[in-house]
Motif scaffolding. Structure first.
Motif, mmCIF file in Angstrom:
data_model
loop_
_atom_site.group_PDB
_atom_site.id
_atom_site.type_symbol
_atom_site.label_atom_id
_atom_site.label_comp_id
_atom_site.label_asym_id
_atom_site.label_seq_id
_atom_site.Cartn_x
_atom_site.Cartn_y
_atom_site.Cartn_z
ATOM 1 N N ALA A 242 -2.266 10.943 10.991
ATOM 2 C CA ALA A 242 -3.513 11.782 10.374
ATOM 3 C C ALA A 242 -2.825 12.567 9.188
ATOM 4 C CB ALA A 242 -4.219 12.531 11.287
ATOM 5 N N VAL A 243 -3.111 12.157 7.748
ATOM 6 C CA VAL A 243 -2.503 12.812 6.833
ATOM 7 C C VAL A 243 -3.552 14.093 6.430
ATOM 8 C CG1 VAL A 243 -1.586 12.715 4.565
ATOM 9 C CG2 VAL A 243 -1.326 11.122 6.103
ATOM 10 N N ARG A 244 -3.185 15.164 6.595
ATOM 11 C CA ARG A 244 -4.233 16.407 6.352
ATOM 12 C C ARG A 244 -3.692 17.542 5.379
ATOM 13 N NH1 ARG A 244 -6.554 12.612 8.341
ATOM 14 N NH2 ARG A 244 -7.871 12.530 9.963
ATOM 15 N N ALA A 245 -2.368 17.368 5.071
ATOM 16 C CA ALA A 245 -1.964 18.364 4.364
ATOM 17 C C ALA A 245 -0.625 17.950 3.752
ATOM 18 C CB ALA A 245 -1.437 19.622 5.618
ATOM 19 N N SER A 246 -0.410 19.047 2.881
ATOM 20 C CA SER A 246 0.885 18.714 2.138
ATOM 21 C C SER A 246 1.779 19.697 2.051
ATOM 22 C CB SER A 246 0.414 18.201 0.604
ATOM 23 O OG SER A 246 1.585 17.847 -0.172
ATOM 24 N N ILE A 247 2.986 19.733 1.485
ATOM 25 C CA ILE A 247 3.770 20.879 1.220
ATOM 26 C C ILE A 247 3.868 21.361 -0.321
ATOM 27 C CG2 ILE A 247 6.426 21.992 1.003
ATOM 28 C CD1 ILE A 247 5.126 21.808 3.887
ATOM 29 N N THR A 262 -4.943 15.110 -3.465
ATOM 30 C CA THR A 262 -6.591 14.741 -3.873
ATOM 31 C C THR A 262 -7.289 14.623 -2.581
ATOM 32 O OG1 THR A 262 -6.194 12.298 -3.715
ATOM 33 C CG2 THR A 262 -5.444 13.483 -5.913
ATOM 34 N N GLY A 263 -8.679 14.558 -2.729
ATOM 35 C CA GLY A 263 -9.386 14.358 -1.574
ATOM 36 C C GLY A 263 -9.194 12.941 -0.808
ATOM 37 N N LYS A 264 -8.748 11.903 -1.711
ATOM 38 C CA LYS A 264 -8.514 10.617 -1.153
ATOM 39 C C LYS A 264 -7.194 10.719 -0.193
ATOM 40 C CE LYS A 264 -11.580 7.698 -3.274
ATOM 41 N NZ LYS A 264 -12.319 6.844 -2.375
ATOM 42 N N GLN A 336 -0.365 -10.076 -0.451
ATOM 43 C CA GLN A 336 -1.864 -10.524 -0.768
ATOM 44 C C GLN A 336 -2.889 -9.550 -0.133
ATOM 45 O OE1 GLN A 336 -2.019 -14.855 -0.677
ATOM 46 N NE2 GLN A 336 -1.080 -14.887 -2.833
ATOM 47 N N VAL A 337 -2.572 -8.226 0.426
ATOM 48 C CA VAL A 337 -3.443 -7.461 0.921
ATOM 49 C C VAL A 337 -4.500 -6.936 0.244
ATOM 50 C CG1 VAL A 337 -3.525 -5.072 2.346
ATOM 51 C CG2 VAL A 337 -1.621 -6.701 2.872
ATOM 52 N N ASN A 338 -5.647 -6.993 0.453
ATOM 53 C CA ASN A 338 -6.702 -6.279 0.020
ATOM 54 C C ASN A 338 -6.569 -5.043 -0.939
ATOM 55 O OD1 ASN A 338 -9.198 -5.320 -1.450
ATOM 56 N ND2 ASN A 338 -10.273 -5.456 0.528
ATOM 57 N N PRO A 339 -6.481 -4.989 -2.108
ATOM 58 C CA PRO A 339 -5.748 -4.070 -2.976
ATOM 59 C C PRO A 339 -6.704 -2.768 -2.726
ATOM 60 C CG PRO A 339 -6.302 -5.832 -4.676
ATOM 61 C CD PRO A 339 -7.024 -6.111 -3.351
ATOM 62 N N VAL A 340 -7.967 -2.890 -2.235
ATOM 63 C CA VAL A 340 -8.706 -1.552 -1.782
ATOM 64 C C VAL A 340 -8.020 -1.105 -0.492
ATOM 65 C CG1 VAL A 340 -10.917 -0.489 -1.077
ATOM 66 C CG2 VAL A 340 -10.684 -2.472 -2.943
ATOM 67 N N ALA A 341 -7.646 -1.992 0.397
ATOM 68 C CA ALA A 341 -6.745 -1.425 1.530
ATOM 69 C C ALA A 341 -5.532 -0.552 1.172
ATOM 70 C CB ALA A 341 -6.470 -2.563 2.557
ATOM 71 N N ILE A 342 -4.724 -1.420 0.031
ATOM 72 C CA ILE A 342 -3.559 -0.578 -0.320
ATOM 73 C C ILE A 342 -3.931 0.813 -0.897
ATOM 74 C CG2 ILE A 342 -1.708 -0.760 -1.950
ATOM 75 C CD1 ILE A 342 -2.118 -3.994 -1.680
ATOM 76 N N ARG A 343 -4.870 0.743 -1.580
ATOM 77 C CA ARG A 343 -5.304 1.898 -2.305
ATOM 78 C C ARG A 343 -5.446 3.024 -1.020
ATOM 79 N NH1 ARG A 343 -11.219 2.894 -4.196
ATOM 80 N NH2 ARG A 343 -11.518 2.577 -2.174
ATOM 81 N N ASP A 344 -6.345 2.654 -0.143
ATOM 82 C CA ASP A 344 -6.688 3.787 1.055
ATOM 83 C C ASP A 344 -5.646 4.049 1.864
ATOM 84 O OD1 ASP A 344 -9.252 3.505 -0.070
ATOM 85 O OD2 ASP A 344 -10.068 2.112 1.526
ATOM 86 N N LEU A 345 -4.620 3.180 1.939
ATOM 87 C CA LEU A 345 -3.323 3.591 2.780
ATOM 88 C C LEU A 345 -2.500 4.379 2.010
ATOM 89 C CD1 LEU A 345 -2.623 -0.129 4.200
ATOM 90 C CD2 LEU A 345 -2.958 1.868 5.687
ATOM 91 N N MET A 346 -2.420 4.087 0.884
ATOM 92 C CA MET A 346 -1.527 5.188 -0.209
ATOM 93 C C MET A 346 -2.055 6.352 -0.283
ATOM 94 S SD MET A 346 1.206 3.131 -1.024
ATOM 95 C CE MET A 346 1.761 3.838 -2.416
ATOM 96 N N GLY A 347 -3.591 6.393 -0.201
ATOM 97 C CA GLY A 347 -4.278 7.701 -0.512
ATOM 98 C C GLY A 347 -4.373 8.063 -2.238
ATOM 99 N N HIS A 348 -4.349 6.921 -2.912
ATOM 100 C CA HIS A 348 -4.499 6.951 -4.212
ATOM 101 C C HIS A 348 -6.047 7.101 -4.693
ATOM 102 C CE1 HIS A 348 -0.615 4.663 -5.341
ATOM 103 N NE2 HIS A 348 -0.691 5.731 -5.446
#
Length: 375
Positions: A242-247, A262-264, A336-348
């Motif tokens: 669970a990614v919730r914070a950052s240094i 970012t929120g994403k 060939q993963v769905n680009p939207v899934a890549i975006r969501d995994l990366m938090g972009h």
């Protein structure tokens, strides 16, 4: 003050007592600050403020045009480092961006127009990327913020400019960030042997090793990885982080846990099977935060980057932490993963309207990580 003086207010800040003179009369305005420390005492500073007030009011009443004494752009640029603390590395970056603002350095801040600021932005964008151009505007923004914090009534012209379109800026020339799995394994072996004779060295290398495994398996940013708590490692209903914070560094403190980029960036990232036992072992070893110095303070990511660079030079394998994030997204793209899934995994954050309305399922993201082919 024994009595309330017209147009003069007394304030207290980190630098001590300050008297603010703000006159609005006879269709004119005048602002000036009087620091007690600069005059030797509160009494003398107040008397100076009263004298200037009386002089300016007489001039205004007589119809003489008052020229406001505003600080120059250069003076505010230097002053902002007293208000917004930063590392030398950040200061050096700001000095580089300021080169394009410096031609306006002798202008009083109230005389700078939006067109002046826009011209510096346009000039910089001709030979630099869109992202770098945004940072020049950021320096302008801090200059104006400094003026406002010092009590000067100015309009923030940096908010009135228009950033050039990306196509008008210089394309980003990305360095080769490729990394093959065998090189990463060899680097990790070299890391665990680096300063193995020293207890502190062994602790640091092992901490970095754990962090690199997480970045390799899940594509997290270094700042996100080093902000993880043991409670962020979850195995139910499926293994994920669970990614919730950052240094991040704030104006007052360095390397503190704060909001994500970012929120994403707030997201749940599935964990590949090979990483599960490593995470279980890491959770067993730690009390709260997964990655801290022996004294409990947070790692300085810039210093860790330098440390990793030294290991890289020592073993002869080109490597930095961000290569793992690049490799994570590249592997998924080649799968060939769905680009939207890549975006969501990366938090972009997506800049495409179509992508903004698209979404990926939890199952899709799990399968993408589970079935990833490591190049």
């Amino acid at each position: 003050m024994a009595k309330k003086e017209q147009y003069i207010t007394k304030e207290k800040n980190k630098s001590g007592i300050v008297f603010r003179l703000r006159i609005r009369a006879y269709g004119q305005e005048y602002h000036e600050s009087f620091k007690a420390s600069a005059y030797g005492s509160e009494k003398i500073a107040l008397e100076a403020a009263k004298q200037i007030r009386n002089e300016k009011l007489l001039d205004m009443q007589a119809g003489r045009q008052i020229r406001q004494l505003y600080p120059t752009v250069a003076e505010l640029y230097q002053k902002k480092f007293d208000l917004f603390k930063c590392r030398k590395k950040t200061r050096d970056k700001h000095d580089y961006f300021y080169q394009y603002i410096q031609p306006l350095g002798d202008m009083q801040i109230n005389e700078v127009t939006a067109a002046d600021v826009q011209e510096t932005i346009n000039e910089y964008s001709r030979n630099h990327s869109y992202e770098a151009t945004r940072r020049v505007r950021g320096v302008w923004s801090q200059i104006y913020r400094t003026a406002l914090m010092l009590g000067y009534d100015v309009i923030d012209r940096s908010q009135q400019i228009v950033l050039p379109q990306k196509s008008m800026c210089k394309p980003v020339n990305h360095r080769d960030q490729s990394l093959i799995a065998t090189d990463f394994d060899d680097f990790c072996d070299a890391l665990l042997q680096y300063h193995d004779y020293d207890e502190d060295g062994r602790y640091k290398s092992r901490q970095v090793w754990y962090a690199l495994q997480i970045m390799s398996g899940c594509g997290l940013r270094p700042a996100e990885t080093f902000a993880l708590r043991k409670d962020d490692i979850l195995f139910i209903p499926y293994p994920h982080i669970a990614v919730r914070a950052s240094i991040r560094s704030t104006e007052d403190e360095y390397n503190q846990v704060s909001a994500t980029k970012t929120g994403k960036s707030v997201r749940d990232v599935p964990v590949p099977d090979w990483l599960v036992p490593i995470l279980r072992q890491l959770k067993d070893e730690r009390q709260d935060y997964l990655f801290t110095n022996p004294d409990g303070s947070f790692w300085d990511i810039d210093e860790l980057s330098d440390y990793i660079h030294r290991v890289s030079v020592s073993c002869g394998i080109p490597f930095n932490m961000y290569r793992l994030r690049h490799k994570f997204s590249t592997d998924l793209y080649h799968d060939q993963v769905n680009p939207v899934a890549i975006r969501d995994l990366m938090g972009h954050e997506s800049e495409s309207v179509t992508m903004d309305y698209a979404s990926s399922s939890e199952k899709e993201r799990q399968e993408a990580v589970r079935n990833r082919k490591y190049s």
